[in-house]
Design a protein around this motif. Structure first.
Motif, short mmCIF file in Angstrom:
data_model
loop_
_atom_site.label_atom_id
_atom_site.label_comp_id
_atom_site.label_asym_id
_atom_site.label_seq_id
_atom_site.Cartn_x
_atom_site.Cartn_y
_atom_site.Cartn_z
N ASP A 258 82.06 -21.27 -7.48
CA ASP A 258 82.18 -20.03 -6.53
C ASP A 258 80.73 -19.35 -6.54
N TYR A 259 80.36 -18.73 -5.55
CA TYR A 259 79.13 -17.85 -5.65
C TYR A 259 79.33 -16.42 -5.31
N ARG A 260 79.17 -15.74 -6.25
CA ARG A 260 79.25 -14.11 -6.21
C ARG A 260 81.08 -13.98 -5.86
N GLY A 261 81.65 -14.87 -6.41
CA GLY A 261 83.38 -14.63 -6.49
C GLY A 261 83.75 -15.19 -5.54
N LYS A 262 83.09 -16.00 -4.38
CA LYS A 262 83.52 -16.64 -3.33
C LYS A 262 83.46 -18.05 -3.22
N PHE B 30 76.66 -10.67 3.25
CA PHE B 30 76.88 -11.29 1.95
C PHE B 30 75.86 -12.18 1.47
N ASP C 297 70.25 -12.06 1.11
CA ASP C 297 69.07 -12.35 0.43
C ASP C 297 68.84 -14.11 0.38
#
Ligand SMILES: [Zn+2]
Length: 192
Positions: free
Chosen positions: A29-33, A49, A52
Protein backbone atom coordinates in the motif's frame (compact mmCIF):
# COMPACT_ATOMS: atom_id res chain seq x y z
CA UNK A 1 -19.10 -13.72 -20.73
CA UNK A 2 -19.84 -14.00 -24.46
CA UNK A 3 -23.52 -14.77 -25.01
CA UNK A 4 -24.81 -16.19 -28.28
CA UNK A 5 -27.12 -13.68 -30.09
CA UNK A 6 -26.99 -11.31 -27.09
CA UNK A 7 -24.53 -8.62 -26.10
CA UNK A 8 -21.74 -9.79 -23.76
CA UNK A 9 -22.46 -9.76 -20.04
CA UNK A 10 -20.17 -8.70 -17.17
CA UNK A 11 -19.91 -10.34 -13.75
CA UNK A 12 -17.61 -9.73 -10.79
CA UNK A 13 -14.55 -12.00 -10.87
CA UNK A 14 -14.89 -14.60 -8.07
CA UNK A 15 -11.11 -14.84 -7.49
CA UNK A 16 -10.31 -11.16 -6.79
CA UNK A 17 -13.87 -9.81 -6.15
CA UNK A 18 -13.37 -7.07 -8.72
CA UNK A 19 -10.08 -5.70 -7.38
CA UNK A 20 -8.29 -7.04 -10.51
CA UNK A 21 -5.10 -7.85 -8.51
CA UNK A 22 -3.75 -10.94 -6.77
CA UNK A 23 -3.38 -10.97 -2.94
CA UNK A 24 0.42 -10.41 -3.10
CA UNK A 25 -0.07 -7.19 -5.07
CA UNK A 26 -2.79 -6.00 -2.71
CA UNK A 27 -0.45 -6.41 0.28
CA UNK A 28 1.45 -3.36 -0.98
CA UNK A 29 0.00 0.00 0.00
CA UNK A 30 0.88 3.66 -0.48
CA UNK A 31 -0.27 5.91 2.37
CA UNK A 32 -2.79 3.28 3.37
CA UNK A 33 -4.21 2.67 -0.11
CA UNK A 34 -3.67 -0.38 -2.32
CA UNK A 35 -3.56 -0.06 -6.11
CA UNK A 36 -7.18 -1.27 -6.17
CA UNK A 37 -8.15 1.51 -3.70
CA UNK A 38 -6.40 4.09 -5.87
CA UNK A 39 -8.26 2.89 -8.98
CA UNK A 40 -11.49 3.36 -7.01
CA UNK A 41 -10.74 7.08 -6.53
CA UNK A 42 -12.22 9.77 -8.75
CA UNK A 43 -9.79 11.91 -10.76
CA UNK A 44 -10.52 14.81 -8.35
CA UNK A 45 -9.75 12.72 -5.23
CA UNK A 46 -6.68 11.15 -6.83
CA UNK A 47 -5.37 14.63 -7.76
CA UNK A 48 -5.39 15.50 -4.05
CA UNK A 49 -4.02 12.09 -2.96
CA UNK A 50 -1.15 12.15 -5.51
CA UNK A 51 -0.54 15.92 -5.54
CA UNK A 52 3.17 15.51 -4.68
CA UNK A 53 3.85 12.80 -7.28
CA UNK A 54 4.72 15.01 -10.30
CA UNK A 55 4.14 12.45 -13.10
CA UNK A 56 0.69 11.49 -11.77
CA UNK A 57 -0.28 15.03 -10.74
CA UNK A 58 0.29 16.42 -14.24
CA UNK A 59 -1.88 13.75 -15.93
CA UNK A 60 -4.64 14.11 -13.34
CA UNK A 61 -4.65 17.91 -13.64
CA UNK A 62 -5.05 17.64 -17.44
CA UNK A 63 -8.01 15.27 -17.02
CA UNK A 64 -9.61 17.81 -14.65
CA UNK A 65 -9.04 20.58 -17.18
CA UNK A 66 -11.18 18.78 -19.77
CA UNK A 67 -14.00 18.30 -17.24
CA UNK A 68 -13.35 14.65 -16.31
CA UNK A 69 -12.68 15.15 -12.57
CA UNK A 70 -15.67 12.95 -11.72
CA UNK A 71 -14.38 9.85 -13.59
CA UNK A 72 -13.14 6.89 -11.57
CA UNK A 73 -9.51 6.08 -12.40
CA UNK A 74 -10.30 2.40 -12.88
CA UNK A 75 -13.46 2.98 -14.90
CA UNK A 76 -13.60 0.43 -17.74
CA UNK A 77 -13.30 2.02 -21.20
CA UNK A 78 -16.53 0.24 -22.20
CA UNK A 79 -18.45 2.41 -19.71
CA UNK A 80 -17.26 5.72 -21.18
CA UNK A 81 -19.52 7.83 -23.39
CA UNK A 82 -18.23 8.86 -26.81
CA UNK A 83 -17.70 12.41 -25.53
CA UNK A 84 -15.74 11.18 -22.51
CA UNK A 85 -13.50 8.99 -24.66
CA UNK A 86 -12.76 11.97 -26.92
CA UNK A 87 -11.97 14.19 -23.95
CA UNK A 88 -9.51 11.58 -22.60
CA UNK A 89 -7.75 11.62 -25.98
CA UNK A 90 -7.79 15.41 -25.86
CA UNK A 91 -6.22 15.34 -22.37
CA UNK A 92 -3.35 13.16 -23.60
CA UNK A 93 -2.84 15.51 -26.57
CA UNK A 94 -2.75 18.53 -24.24
CA UNK A 95 -0.11 16.81 -22.12
CA UNK A 96 2.12 16.23 -25.11
CA UNK A 97 1.98 20.01 -25.64
CA UNK A 98 3.11 19.87 -29.24
CA UNK A 99 3.44 23.20 -30.97
CA UNK A 100 1.08 23.90 -33.86
CA UNK A 101 0.44 22.27 -37.23
CA UNK A 102 -1.94 19.61 -35.92
CA UNK A 103 -5.54 19.21 -37.13
CA UNK A 104 -7.93 17.99 -34.41
CA UNK A 105 -11.24 16.56 -35.63
CA UNK A 106 -13.77 16.05 -32.81
CA UNK A 107 -17.27 14.53 -33.10
CA UNK A 108 -19.58 16.00 -30.43
CA UNK A 109 -17.04 16.14 -27.59
CA UNK A 110 -19.64 17.73 -25.27
CA UNK A 111 -21.70 14.50 -25.19
CA UNK A 112 -22.26 13.61 -21.53
CA UNK A 113 -20.61 16.82 -20.36
CA UNK A 114 -22.19 18.97 -17.64
CA UNK A 115 -23.00 22.46 -19.03
CA UNK A 116 -20.56 24.15 -16.63
CA UNK A 117 -17.80 21.87 -17.89
CA UNK A 118 -18.43 22.92 -21.51
CA UNK A 119 -16.66 26.21 -20.66
CA UNK A 120 -13.72 24.16 -19.34
CA UNK A 121 -13.58 22.16 -22.58
CA UNK A 122 -13.79 25.35 -24.68
CA UNK A 123 -10.85 26.84 -22.77
CA UNK A 124 -8.78 23.76 -23.64
CA UNK A 125 -9.82 23.83 -27.32
CA UNK A 126 -8.87 27.51 -27.46
CA UNK A 127 -5.51 26.62 -25.94
CA UNK A 128 -4.88 24.24 -28.86
CA UNK A 129 -5.89 26.95 -31.36
CA UNK A 130 -3.74 29.60 -29.65
CA UNK A 131 -0.77 27.22 -29.98
CA UNK A 132 -1.27 27.30 -33.78
CA UNK A 133 -3.33 24.12 -34.23
CA UNK A 134 -6.64 23.80 -36.08
CA UNK A 135 -9.71 22.33 -34.33
CA UNK A 136 -12.74 21.15 -36.32
CA UNK A 137 -15.70 20.20 -34.12
CA UNK A 138 -18.98 18.55 -35.17
CA UNK A 139 -21.43 19.98 -32.63
CA UNK A 140 -25.03 20.86 -31.77
CA UNK A 141 -24.01 22.59 -28.54
CA UNK A 142 -24.70 26.32 -28.94
CA UNK A 143 -21.90 27.42 -26.60
CA UNK A 144 -19.38 25.61 -28.80
CA UNK A 145 -20.91 26.96 -32.04
CA UNK A 146 -20.97 30.52 -30.66
CA UNK A 147 -17.29 30.26 -29.67
CA UNK A 148 -16.10 29.12 -33.11
CA UNK A 149 -14.16 31.37 -35.51
CA UNK A 150 -15.99 29.86 -38.49
CA UNK A 151 -19.24 27.89 -38.64
CA UNK A 152 -20.38 25.60 -41.47
CA UNK A 153 -24.13 24.98 -41.14
CA UNK A 154 -25.19 21.67 -42.73
CA UNK A 155 -28.88 21.02 -43.34
CA UNK A 156 -31.62 21.94 -43.72
CA UNK A 157 -32.70 18.80 -41.78
CA UNK A 158 -31.05 15.55 -40.73
CA UNK A 159 -30.43 12.30 -42.65
CA UNK A 160 -31.62 12.29 -46.29
CA UNK A 161 -33.00 15.82 -45.89
CA UNK A 162 -29.64 17.25 -44.89
CA UNK A 163 -26.05 17.36 -45.98
CA UNK A 164 -26.17 20.64 -47.91
CA UNK A 165 -24.02 23.56 -46.84
CA UNK A 166 -26.61 26.21 -45.98
CA UNK A 167 -24.30 28.95 -44.87
CA UNK A 168 -20.71 29.34 -43.71
CA UNK A 169 -19.06 32.17 -41.86
CA UNK A 170 -18.54 33.66 -38.42
CA UNK A 171 -21.31 32.79 -35.89
CA UNK A 172 -22.97 36.22 -36.39
CA UNK A 173 -23.38 35.57 -40.13
CA UNK A 174 -24.87 32.08 -39.59
CA UNK A 175 -27.21 33.44 -36.90
CA UNK A 176 -28.69 35.91 -39.43
CA UNK A 177 -29.30 33.36 -42.20
CA UNK A 178 -33.07 32.86 -42.68
CA UNK A 179 -32.99 29.26 -44.05
CA UNK A 180 -30.93 27.90 -41.17
CA UNK A 181 -32.78 25.99 -38.43
CA UNK A 182 -29.95 26.74 -36.03
CA UNK A 183 -29.96 30.49 -36.73
CA UNK A 184 -32.71 31.61 -34.30
CA UNK A 185 -31.20 29.59 -31.44
CA UNK A 186 -27.70 30.82 -32.22
CA UNK A 187 -28.94 34.42 -32.48
CA UNK A 188 -30.53 34.13 -29.04
CA UNK A 189 -27.34 32.60 -27.63
CA UNK A 190 -25.16 35.37 -29.13
CA UNK A 191 -27.37 38.14 -27.75
CA UNK A 192 -27.49 36.68 -24.21
ZN1 LIG B 1 -10.06 -11.23 -10.77
Amino acid sequence: MELLFLPGSYAVCPACHGSRYNPETLEVDYRGKTIADVLGLSVDDAARFLADVPAAARSLETLREVGLGYLRLGQPATELSGGEAQRIKLASELQRARRGHTLYLLDEPTTGLHPSDVQLLLAQLNRLVDAGNTVIVVEHNLDVIAAADWVIDLGPSGGDAGGRILVAGPPEVVAAYPESRTAPYLARRLSS
